[in-house]
Design an enzyme around this catalytic site. Structure first.
Site, PDB file in Angstrom:
ATOM      1  CG  HIS A  46      16.061  -0.649  -0.874  1.00  0.00           C
ATOM      2  ND1 HIS A  46      15.790   0.471  -0.122  1.00  0.00           N
ATOM      3  CD2 HIS A  46      14.874  -0.993  -1.461  1.00  0.00           C
ATOM      4  CE1 HIS A  46      14.526   0.807  -0.245  1.00  0.00           C
ATOM      5  NE2 HIS A  46      13.937  -0.069  -1.053  1.00  0.00           N
ATOM      6  CB  CYS A  78      -0.952   0.014   1.199  1.00  0.00           C
ATOM      7  SG  CYS A  78      -0.112  -0.138   2.774  1.00  0.00           S
TER       8      CYS A  78
END
Length: 438
Positions: free
Chosen positions: A95, A53
């Site tokens: 990351h 989201c």
């Protein structure tokens, strides 16, 4: 391109840099569809897409960096350059670990992101996007995420994005004793319902699939009723607080849906958005989206700063382990190819020599032992050189050696790079021990 010797390139659009509109522009139909789209690019060997989201990220493996960047630029076409963050090979690996550990989440340390990284991995595998490099990179990230949550306090008293939405509603209008509506019975909808249940007077749950809504209503500790999506306008009239988090491609709340609802506070944490932008024109309806949750999540970030520092140190160590693992695998691959090539030549020459003479079993054993010794002595120096080349990131030497001995060696469907059993006996013990370290 030789399999296993490519590079990873990554790119991310996340809510900390992008607006909800920009994040929506980056959204794809599904993670699997995104992987399939990337794999349709000839230069792309592997692909992985993570879509939640508050972020859309994509990673590809190509023969070189420029090809990877070009594939990702096309994938994120239409997204402004200033919100698209690009990663090189090592940056991508680090990351991914940070994402899985919850350090990149709006709610630092949230547990949901770890499951989402795992789901994206399964989607990529199902689409044929996971090969040697991403297999090790993503599974290492998942491992780091698990360690972060079991060995540190990064998720202690953890709040999710859904509970942050409830906190925001409580700050602005109050939820105690209110009637609330949760739209969506997925993970975020479930968490929102659980956060609201002990505090509201009445809870309504709506979902596209009635069975899931019924299950959620039965499991929360509240007086909960199930609402059909077709009757959403009536449900909104009965609720003063709404949290919506569906996975719908179209708007769930149009202006007409809430036009007669009266004073209503709506928190939209869906991506793409559930609430049509024109709804904000209604004077009695207040809509908050992901952008508005920044204050709540900033407080959470400050509370978890100490644990985050510990997780950062953990990532540093695991990152170095992963790079060493890649180096070993690349060196092992070319060393295996070298020994396989030498084994073929040795076997041919032994067969020729033994056919020319009348050797008994003991004599044959002596000749074969001599041939093994010659191969071992000849390959000892290049084996060391290849290991040194891998440690020094001298991939030019590694790739040249692969092409010299057998560019297709070891490319089985399972993707393994183990040294074949029949070659282990041909290697000096010191060489095999070195290959088997760690």
């Amino acid at each position: 391109m030789t399999v296993g010797t490519g590079v990873i390139s990554g790119a991310s659009v996340a809510i900390d840099r992008a607006t909800v509109d920009e994040l929506e522009a980056a959204t794809v139909e599904s993670q699997r569809a995104g992987v399939e789209r990337l794999l349709s690019v000839p230069a792309v060997e592997e692909a992985y897409v993570l879509q939640t989201c508050n972020r859309v990220e994509a990673y590809v493996v190509t023969g070189d960096g420029p090809d990877g960047r070009a594939a990702l630029a096309a994938f994120f076409e239409g997204v402004p350059d200033d919100v698209l963050v690009e990663f090189g090979h090592e940056e991508s690996l680090r990351h991914l670990m940070r994402v899985a550990a919850g350090l990149e989440s709006l709610v630092v340390g949230e547990d949901q992101i770890l499951g989402q990284v795992g789901d994206a991995y399964e989607d990529a595998r199902a689409a044929g996007g996971v090969g040697r490099l991403l297999e090790e990179g993503v599974t290492k990230a998942i491992h780091v995420g698990e360690r972060a949550r079991t060995e540190t306090a990064i998720n202690e008293g953890s709040v999710s994005l859904a509970s942050a939405a409830v906190s925001l509603a409580d700050e602005e209008v109050g939820v105690d004793g209110a009637a609330a509506l949760v739209v969506g019975a997925g993970e975020m909808g479930r968490l929102a319902a659980q956060s609201l249940a002990p505090r509201v007077d009445r809870l309504h749950v709506a979902n596209r699939t009635a069975e899931r809504a019924e299950h959620l209503a039965e499991t929360v500790d509240a007086d909960a009723t199930v609402v059909d999506l077709a009757d959403l306008d009536e449900a909104v009239e009965r609720a003063s607080v709404v949290v919506t988090a569906t996975g719908a491609a179209d708007y769930v709340f149009e202006k007409s849906t809430v036009a007669g609802a009266g004073e209503t506070f709506v928190v939209d944490i869906a991506q793409p958005r559930d609430v049509q932008p024109t709804v904000t024109e209604l004077p009695d309806v207040t809509v908050r989206d992901l952008d508005a949750l920044q204050t709540v999540t900033d407080e959470n970030r400050a509370q978890r700063a100490e644990a985050a520092t510990v997780v950062e140190e953990m990532i540093d160590v695991e990152f170095e382990h992963l790079l060493a693992q890649y180096k070993r695998k690349r060196a092992d691959r070319v060393i295996s190819a070298m020994y396989e090539s030498a084994e073929r030549v040795k076997a041919q020459e032994l067969e020729t020599a033994l056919e020319k003479g009348d050797f008994d079993a003991e004599q044959r054993e002596v000749v074969e032992a001599m041939a093994d010794a010659v191969v071992n002595q000849l390959l000892a120096a290049p084996t060391k050189s290849l290991r040194d080349a891998a440690e020094e990131d001298d991939w030019s030497t590694i790739n040249t050696a692969l092409q010299l001995f057998d560019p297709e060696f070891g490319e089985d469907e399972e993707g393994g790079e183990e040294i074949p059993d029949h070659l282990r006996d041909q290697m000096p013990d010191a060489v095999f021990d070195q290959l088997s370290d760690d």
